[in-house]
Design a protein around this motif. Structure first.
Motif, short mmCIF file in Angstrom:
data_model
loop_
_atom_site.label_atom_id
_atom_site.label_comp_id
_atom_site.label_asym_id
_atom_site.label_seq_id
_atom_site.Cartn_x
_atom_site.Cartn_y
_atom_site.Cartn_z
N GLY A 1 3.44 0.46 2.99
CA GLY A 1 2.86 -0.52 3.89
C GLY A 1 2.71 -1.83 3.14
N SER B 1 -4.77 -0.33 -2.53
CA SER B 1 -3.66 -1.25 -2.37
C SER B 1 -3.23 -1.81 -3.72
CB SER B 1 -4.04 -2.41 -1.43
OG SER B 1 -4.40 -1.92 -0.15
N TRP C 1 2.48 4.74 0.54
CA TRP C 1 2.36 5.87 1.46
C TRP C 1 2.64 7.14 0.69
CZ3 TRP C 1 5.93 3.21 5.59
CH2 TRP C 1 5.19 2.21 6.23
N THR D 1 -1.45 6.87 4.40
CA THR D 1 -1.65 5.78 3.46
C THR D 1 -2.53 6.18 2.28
OG1 THR D 1 -3.64 4.93 4.54
CG2 THR D 1 -1.52 4.16 5.39
N GLN E 1 0.85 -1.19 0.00
CA GLN E 1 0.00 0.00 0.00
C GLN E 1 0.89 1.24 0.00
OE1 GLN E 1 -2.83 1.62 3.33
NE2 GLN E 1 -3.91 0.00 2.24
#
Length: 331
Positions: A257, A297, A135, A212, A133
């Motif tokens: 992430g 994502s 950032w 995020t 994911q």
């Protein structure tokens, strides 16, 4: 007769050893071929409703369909995810407990907590990645900087005067890593989650944040926030116009992430490989990929050896950032 007895006994022992080895290999092959034969538990060390939990439930549904056996999600939220990880560590290494761990519960926790009750290398075996994911470095639309050069120049002109927020330990580490690389000083404000950080950023209480993609994407698309840089190695498919941090002068910088699957140490390698292969096949499905992209994502399509090396490198990287930045847990 006594002279030949040791030789005869040795042959018997060798024969018995080969027989036991063959029986063990046969049992392992049968176990793998039939796996799973009962319900599989997927531990998620986060509360229900969070992004990782939502993706875990989608994966559990597809594995249930693929295996013909129920895969149920066991949420163990709270306590910095430590209770959930400990439950995964203490489970029987029989292939029927899988832990859906993230960058925070693995690499970041190991670097931050000196007395963590689990060790990833000792207590777990990696199974495979599920998603990454991106950032982002974000700004309020009224902020006077629109790219990294403008932000870095402003920070150097007024050391310690700029402020940015973040809603998780991992995001604080990403902010610290960039400060170290760019040799700038920006004051940080820790929030209890991305929601409060995003609210303050949109409200103008802070002008910058590191957060995020999942939390910020709707606000970027609506024009309530602007993205200055993506910390991933490649541009995010959701925001193809946003340049990566490497494209803006900081090659090799990656702050993302991620989440993936682990099993307790001692789980039969053949079962680990089967789960890894099956999950990898699911993550390649267009429908699954579309769902992940819609949620901010990116499917992780790396094979197990490459992903396992990535997890090790992430652990080393964040430990180094914490040491150099002298970062301590908030009391």
């Amino acid at each position: 007769m006594k002279i030949f007895a040791p030789t005869f006994s040795r042959k018997i022992y060798i024969g018995l050893g080969l027989a036991f080895a063959c029986a063990s290999l046969t049992a392992t092959a049968q176990t793998t071929a039939n796996y799973p034969t009962k319900t599989v538990r997927l531990i998620v060390p986060f509360p229900a409703g969070q992004a990782t939990d939502i993706i875990a439930r989608l994966l559990a549904e597809r594995l249930t369909q693929k295996w013909g056996q129920p895969v149920f999600v066991d949420n163990r939220g709270g306590g910095a995810s430590i209770p959930g990880m400990t439950a995964g560590k203490d489970a029987a290494p029989d292939g029927y407990t899988i832990t859906f761990a993230s960058s925070t519960t693995t690499a970041v926790n190991e670097a931050l907590y000196p007395k963590l009750p689990y060790n990833m290398k000792r207590d777990f075996v990696p199974v495979g990645g599920v998603f990454t994911q991106p950032w982002l470095i974000l700004a309020n639309p009224a902020a006077p900087y629109n790219n990294l050069k403008e932000l870095v120049d402003a920070a150097k002109q007024a050391p310690g005067k700029l402020t940015w927020g973040y809603g998780a330990n991992a995001l604080e580490l990403a902010a610290e890593l960039f400060k170290q690389r760019a040799q700038i000083d920006i004051s940080g404000v820790a929030y209890k989650g991305s929601g409060p950080a995003m609210n303050d950023l949109m409200g103008g209480h802070i002008m910058l944040a590191v957060d995020t993609m999942a939390s910020s994407l709707p606000h970027i698309q609506s024009g309530k926030l602007k993205a200055i840089a993506s910390l991933s190695s490649e541009r995010a498919p959701q925001l193809p116009e946003v340049l990566t941090i490497a494209e803006q002068g900081y090659p090799g910088f990656v702050g993302v992430g991620w989440a993936g699957l682990f099993m307790p140490a001692g789980t039969p390698p053949a079962i680990v490989k089967k789960v890894s292969d099956d999950v990898h096949a699911i993550m390649k499905e267009p429908a699954m990929q579309n769902v992940l992209i819609q949620r901010g994502s990116t499917p992780d399509l790396r094979q197990l050896p490459e992903w396992s090396a990535f997890v090790t490198a992430e652990t080393i990287k964040w430990a180094d950032v914490i040491k150099k930045g002298n970062i301590k847990l908030a009391q």
